[in-house]
Write a protein that holds these residues in place. Sequence first.
Motif, PDB file in Angstrom:
ATOM      1  N   GLU B 283       0.826  -1.213   0.000  1.00  0.00           N
ATOM      2  CA  GLU B 283       0.000   0.000   0.000  1.00  0.00           C
ATOM      3  C   GLU B 283       0.859   1.262   0.000  1.00  0.00           C
ATOM      4  O   GLU B 283       0.532   2.242  -0.670  1.00  0.00           O
ATOM      5  CB  GLU B 283      -0.953  -0.004   1.201  1.00  0.00           C
ATOM      6  CG  GLU B 283      -2.092  -0.992   1.015  1.00  0.00           C
ATOM      7  CD  GLU B 283      -2.667  -1.488   2.323  1.00  0.00           C
ATOM      8  OE1 GLU B 283      -3.473  -0.755   2.923  1.00  0.00           O
ATOM      9  OE2 GLU B 283      -2.295  -2.610   2.756  1.00  0.00           O
ATOM     10  N   ILE B 284       1.964   1.207   0.752  1.00  0.00           N
ATOM     11  CA  ILE B 284       2.870   2.368   0.774  1.00  0.00           C
ATOM     12  C   ILE B 284       3.477   2.545  -0.617  1.00  0.00           C
ATOM     13  O   ILE B 284       3.558   3.651  -1.138  1.00  0.00           O
ATOM     14  CB  ILE B 284       3.978   2.198   1.835  1.00  0.00           C
ATOM     15  CG1 ILE B 284       3.371   2.072   3.233  1.00  0.00           C
ATOM     16  CG2 ILE B 284       4.923   3.399   1.808  1.00  0.00           C
ATOM     17  CD1 ILE B 284       4.369   1.735   4.324  1.00  0.00           C
ATOM     18  N   LYS B 285       3.894   1.423  -1.196  1.00  0.00           N
ATOM     19  CA  LYS B 285       4.488   1.465  -2.537  1.00  0.00           C
ATOM     20  C   LYS B 285       3.504   2.117  -3.526  1.00  0.00           C
ATOM     21  O   LYS B 285       3.866   3.009  -4.276  1.00  0.00           O
ATOM     22  CB  LYS B 285       4.856   0.042  -2.954  1.00  0.00           C
ATOM     23  CG  LYS B 285       5.044  -0.181  -4.433  1.00  0.00           C
ATOM     24  CD  LYS B 285       6.295   0.524  -4.958  1.00  0.00           C
ATOM     25  CE  LYS B 285       6.397   0.366  -6.467  1.00  0.00           C
ATOM     26  NZ  LYS B 285       7.175   1.440  -7.070  1.00  0.00           N
ATOM     27  N   LYS B 286       2.245   1.658  -3.483  1.00  0.00           N
ATOM     28  CA  LYS B 286       1.233   2.190  -4.403  1.00  0.00           C
ATOM     29  C   LYS B 286       1.026   3.686  -4.212  1.00  0.00           C
ATOM     30  O   LYS B 286       0.784   4.416  -5.175  1.00  0.00           O
ATOM     31  CB  LYS B 286      -0.101   1.466  -4.169  1.00  0.00           C
ATOM     32  CG  LYS B 286      -0.334   0.336  -5.175  1.00  0.00           C
ATOM     33  CD  LYS B 286      -1.721  -0.249  -4.976  1.00  0.00           C
ATOM     34  CE  LYS B 286      -1.689  -1.754  -5.159  1.00  0.00           C
ATOM     35  NZ  LYS B 286      -2.798  -2.417  -4.458  1.00  0.00           N
ATOM     36  N   SER B 287       1.129   4.141  -2.972  1.00  0.00           N
ATOM     37  CA  SER B 287       0.892   5.560  -2.679  1.00  0.00           C
ATOM     38  C   SER B 287       2.006   6.439  -3.231  1.00  0.00           C
ATOM     39  O   SER B 287       1.817   7.638  -3.416  1.00  0.00           O
ATOM     40  CB  SER B 287       0.769   5.775  -1.172  1.00  0.00           C
ATOM     41  OG  SER B 287       2.045   5.719  -0.571  1.00  0.00           O
ATOM     42  N   GLY B 288       3.182   5.829  -3.452  1.00  0.00           N
ATOM     43  CA  GLY B 288       4.316   6.602  -3.954  1.00  0.00           C
ATOM     44  C   GLY B 288       4.964   7.501  -2.910  1.00  0.00           C
ATOM     45  O   GLY B 288       5.827   8.317  -3.219  1.00  0.00           O
ATOM     46  N   ILE B 289       4.534   7.347  -1.666  1.00  0.00           N
ATOM     47  CA  ILE B 289       5.071   8.208  -0.598  1.00  0.00           C
ATOM     48  C   ILE B 289       6.399   7.627  -0.093  1.00  0.00           C
ATOM     49  O   ILE B 289       6.460   6.461   0.293  1.00  0.00           O
ATOM     50  CB  ILE B 289       4.059   8.312   0.572  1.00  0.00           C
ATOM     51  CG1 ILE B 289       2.756   8.941   0.068  1.00  0.00           C
ATOM     52  CG2 ILE B 289       4.650   9.114   1.732  1.00  0.00           C
ATOM     53  CD1 ILE B 289       1.602   8.841   1.048  1.00  0.00           C
ATOM     54  N   PRO B 290       7.481   8.437  -0.091  1.00  0.00           N
ATOM     55  CA  PRO B 290       8.748   7.932   0.437  1.00  0.00           C
ATOM     56  C   PRO B 290       8.734   7.882   1.972  1.00  0.00           C
ATOM     57  O   PRO B 290       7.916   8.554   2.602  1.00  0.00           O
ATOM     58  CB  PRO B 290       9.775   8.951  -0.063  1.00  0.00           C
ATOM     59  CG  PRO B 290       9.005  10.202  -0.281  1.00  0.00           C
ATOM     60  CD  PRO B 290       7.589   9.804  -0.613  1.00  0.00           C
ATOM     61  N   VAL B 291       9.648   7.101   2.516  1.00  0.00           N
ATOM     62  CA  VAL B 291       9.650   6.853   3.963  1.00  0.00           C
ATOM     63  C   VAL B 291      11.006   7.186   4.567  1.00  0.00           C
ATOM     64  O   VAL B 291      12.042   6.777   4.043  1.00  0.00           O
ATOM     65  CB  VAL B 291       9.322   5.373   4.246  1.00  0.00           C
ATOM     66  CG1 VAL B 291       9.639   5.003   5.682  1.00  0.00           C
ATOM     67  CG2 VAL B 291       7.860   5.077   3.931  1.00  0.00           C
ATOM     68  N   VAL B 292      10.985   7.945   5.664  1.00  0.00           N
ATOM     69  CA  VAL B 292      12.192   8.162   6.471  1.00  0.00           C
ATOM     70  C   VAL B 292      12.070   7.286   7.710  1.00  0.00           C
ATOM     71  O   VAL B 292      11.118   7.433   8.476  1.00  0.00           O
ATOM     72  CB  VAL B 292      12.321   9.645   6.892  1.00  0.00           C
ATOM     73  CG1 VAL B 292      13.470   9.820   7.884  1.00  0.00           C
ATOM     74  CG2 VAL B 292      12.522  10.540   5.682  1.00  0.00           C
ATOM     75  N   PHE B 293      13.020   6.373   7.878  1.00  0.00           N
ATOM     76  CA  PHE B 293      12.974   5.523   9.070  1.00  0.00           C
ATOM     77  C   PHE B 293      13.531   6.279  10.265  1.00  0.00           C
ATOM     78  O   PHE B 293      14.513   7.004  10.147  1.00  0.00           O
ATOM     79  CB  PHE B 293      13.775   4.245   8.862  1.00  0.00           C
ATOM     80  CG  PHE B 293      13.228   3.371   7.763  1.00  0.00           C
ATOM     81  CD1 PHE B 293      11.991   2.764   7.912  1.00  0.00           C
ATOM     82  CD2 PHE B 293      13.917   3.195   6.588  1.00  0.00           C
ATOM     83  CE1 PHE B 293      11.468   1.980   6.901  1.00  0.00           C
ATOM     84  CE2 PHE B 293      13.408   2.407   5.562  1.00  0.00           C
ATOM     85  CZ  PHE B 293      12.171   1.800   5.718  1.00  0.00           C
ATOM     86  N   GLY B 294      12.913   6.069  11.423  1.00  0.00           N
ATOM     87  CA  GLY B 294      13.447   6.637  12.659  1.00  0.00           C
ATOM     88  C   GLY B 294      14.585   5.771  13.166  1.00  0.00           C
ATOM     89  O   GLY B 294      15.012   4.831  12.495  1.00  0.00           O
TER      90      GLY B 294
END
Lengths: 438, 423
Positions: B283-294
Motif C-alpha cells: 500500500e505504501i508502494k502504491k501511494s508513492g510516498i517515500p519513507v524516512v525511518f526513525g
Amino acid sequence: MNRKIISLIVCLNLAVFSGISSGQDLLIKNGTVLTVTQGTILNGDVLILNGIIEKIGKDLKAPEGIKIVDAAGKYVMPGIIDSHTHIALSGTNETGDAITPEVNMRDVLHAESPSIYTALSGGVTMVHTMHGSGNPIGGENIVLKMKWGKTSEEMIVPQAYRTLKFALGENPKRASSFTIGTPRYPQSRMGVNAIIRREFLKAKNYMEQWDRYLKAKKSKKAAKNIVPPRKDLQMEQLADMIRGKMVARCHSYRADETLEFIKLSKEFGFKIACFEHVSEAFKITKELVEEGVGISIFLDSWAYKVEASEGIAYNAAYCTKKGVLVSINSDSGERIRRLFNDAAKSMKYGGLSADEALKLITINPAIQLGVEKIAGSLEVGKHGDVAIFNEHPLSAYTACQMTVVEGEIYFDRAQYLKEREEMEKKKKEEEKKKGEKK
Amino acid sequence: MTRKTLTFFTVVVFCFSFGLSLDKSPNVIAIKGAKIIPVVGEDIEQGTILIKDGKIEDIGQNVSIPQDAEVYDAQGLIAYPGMIDSYCYLGLQEISAVSATVDSRETGQFNPQVKAVEALWPDSMHIPITMSNGITTAVVVCTGGLISGQVGMIRLAGWTPEEMVIRNSVAMHIQFPSVPRIRRRESQPQEQTSKQIEELKELLNEVRYYQKRKQAAQKNSNLPLPGFDEKLEFLIPVVNGKLPVLISVYADKDIRAAIQFVKDEKLKAIFFGVTDGWKVAEEIKKSGIPVVFGSLYAMPSEWDNGYDAIYRNPGVLAKAGVKFSFSSQSASLAKDLPYHAAKAAAFGLDKKEALKGVTIYPAQIFGVDDSLGSLEKGKAANIVLADGDILELSTNIKRVFIDGKEMDLSNRYTQLLEKYKKR
C-alpha cells in the motif's frame, strides 16, 4: 582477608553446584572460535558436555548422538554478559525511602519477562539485574543466566558476588520529586554523601552492639537477663558490606562524587566492585587504578542530563589503556541486544583491538561480577555459554544467530525465521478463508 | 557555456562578498588515489576528485590536475559523499533532560508558523561530533502537537545559522493522530483519532478558502482583504503541494489512514517512522510516498511482530519498491546515523541500498539531489575520506570536506580527551 572469605564462599558454591549442573551436551563445529582470552581458532569446534566446556579445538570427536550445530562461516564467541541492567524484574526502585539495603531484587524476579528473550537475541547469556538509582543506598542486586522458559530460581547464578546498589548525583537528588509532600532528604550531593556515611556509622555501632552482646553471653560472668540487640535488616546488609560478604556497585557520573565514594569505602573498609556509568572516569584513571576499582559504562550514550554531558565516547578505550577494568553495559531492555555494536565502537574511539573490545562485554564484566571462573570466555571447564554470529560480532552488519546457555539452545534465529514464515502462511490462509466467506 | 558563465559569476560574487583571504582552504583541490564510491554509478578504483569553488569539477580515473591545485594524497582511503541525516535535533537539543537547552518542541496543537532552523545553535557540541563521523547534511526537525512546524535542512558547517542553512523549510511536520498503544483496546481513543484527522482536514479546507479570498482580494481591490491568520498563512504552500508534509506515523492502521489523508487532501508527502510499514508495504508502494525511518535503536511495538521487526522493516519496504532514507532521530547520537543503515543491512536490506539510504535517497526525498547525495560532476564537494566501509562501526573518518572546504575534525570528545591526557 575479605577477598579470601569471598573466594572461599565461591569455592564452596562451585563444589555444591557443579555437581548438580542441569546443562546439556552440544558440539559446535567449524566456526571461527573467538575465545577472547586464548586467541582465535579458525575452523574450530567447541564441545560442551553437561553444560560445561569439555574441549575446544579442531576436528573434535564427540560422543555418539550428541546434538551438533554447524557453525561453518560463522563466529562463535562467549555469551555476552551485561554488567548493569534492570531486566526481568517486576520492580526497580523502592523510592519510599532514601535508604533501602534490605530490599532484594531476588524477590521481584519476573521469569516470564520477554526482556530475557530480547537479551538472548543479542547474544547475552548473563545479566546483573539491579535495583534502580533512586536511592543513595538501594537494594541488593542479582546475577541471572538468561534461561528463557525456566523458573527464576534456575536462572540465579550462585557463584556471583553479592552486590549492593549505591547511587550518587542527580538521580537520588531528584528521586523524591515523584512523591507528594516535602522533598525527601537528601537533595544535594552533600546530603547524599552524608546519608551514606550516617548509615555506615550506624552499621558499625550495630555491629559493636552485637559483638558486645555475643561476648557477654559467652562470658562466665554473664548476667542472666542479658538481652540481645534488636535485629535490623538494613544494618545486617551494611554489616555484610563491612565484613566483605557483599560488594558495592555504585552509580556515579561525575569524577568528584566518584572520588568521594572511594573515600567513604576507605573510611568504613567496604569494597567497591565497580562504578556504574562514570561518564567522567577518564578524568580519574589514576585513582581508579590505584584502588583497583572497575567501571561499567555506556560506550557513548551521553548528554541526556548535565552530569552525563562530559561522557565522551573515548571513555572505555582510554580507561582500558590506562589499566582500568572496563565493561560496557546496557542499562536498558533495548540496548542489551546490541552490546556487541557498542563494544565495536571502542575500536574507533580509542583504538582498542578486537579482543580488547570483546573483553568489554565478556570477561571484564565476568570479573566484575565474580564469575570469571565459570563465564566470560571460551575455556575448558567454564560453562558452555555461547553466542554465534553470522558475521564478526564487531561488524555493524552482524546478526546473532544462536545463543546457548550451559549447552542448551535458548535462541535460534533459523528456528525463529521458520516459525515466523509458518505463522505468516497461516495468517494469509485465514485471511483468504475470511475473504471467501464474505 | 551557460554553466561556465554561471561558475564565473559565482566566483566573482564569492570574491567580492567574502574576499578570498578569509577562505583558508585552497580554491582548487585534487583528492588523488582514493577508491571512490560515488553511490550513483560504478565505483572508481584509484580515482581523483577535483574540487573547484566548492563543487566537484571533475571525477574519475583520468582527471587532469591543474597546476594551481593543492593535491591531497588519499591512497588507501575510500571517498564517499557526505551522509545526510533525514531527521534529527542537531542544534535544537543540547542536554535532553534540561528544558532550557531544548528548542525542538513548541507548545500547542497547530504551529505551522515555527521553523526549526530559526532556533538553530551553531555552537552545539553535537554538530562537530556528528560531522566528524562523515555526516555533512541534516534535516532538523521540530516536534509536538498535531502540526509541529517547518523542518529545515542544514550543512554541518558554518559560524551562523544563515551560513548553515541549506533550505529554511523542506517540509511541514505533522504528527499523525494515533491511538497510544496502551489504550488501543478502548473504544474512545479511536473516535478521538478520527476526530483529530477531521480537524486537520477542516484546517486545510480553511487554508484553501483563506487563499482564495486573498487571491480574489488581490485581483479585485473592491473585495475585503481577509485578516492575517498565521496558522492558515503558513499552510498555503502545503495545500498547494509546494511544501511536502513530513507525516510521523507508526502503526499499520494509522499508515493506511495517513495514505488516505494524503490522497484526499492531494498533498505532497513524506512519511516518518513507519515502524509497522512491513505490514502494509504494498500500500505504501502504491501511494508513492517515500519513507524516512526513525532510529532503529528501538523495540517492536508488539511482541507478535517478532523481535527483529524494527530491524527488518527497511529491507521489506525496499524490496516492495518504497523510496526510503535513514535518520538518527537524535542530537547527542546523531553521529550513529550510518549504523542504523548497517543494522537494516544486517537484517535483509542490500548493503548498497543501505548506503544509498544515507546519501542519494534522502537527497532525492528532500529535493536536493541536484547538488547533494552523491559524488558527481557539478555537485557540492561534500566528501568524506574513510579508512574503511563508512557504515562500519570501527571505521575511522580521516577527512571531511563540506562545500570544498576541509573541516576541523576536533570536537568535544577530542578536546576533553586531550585535556585529561595532560593529567
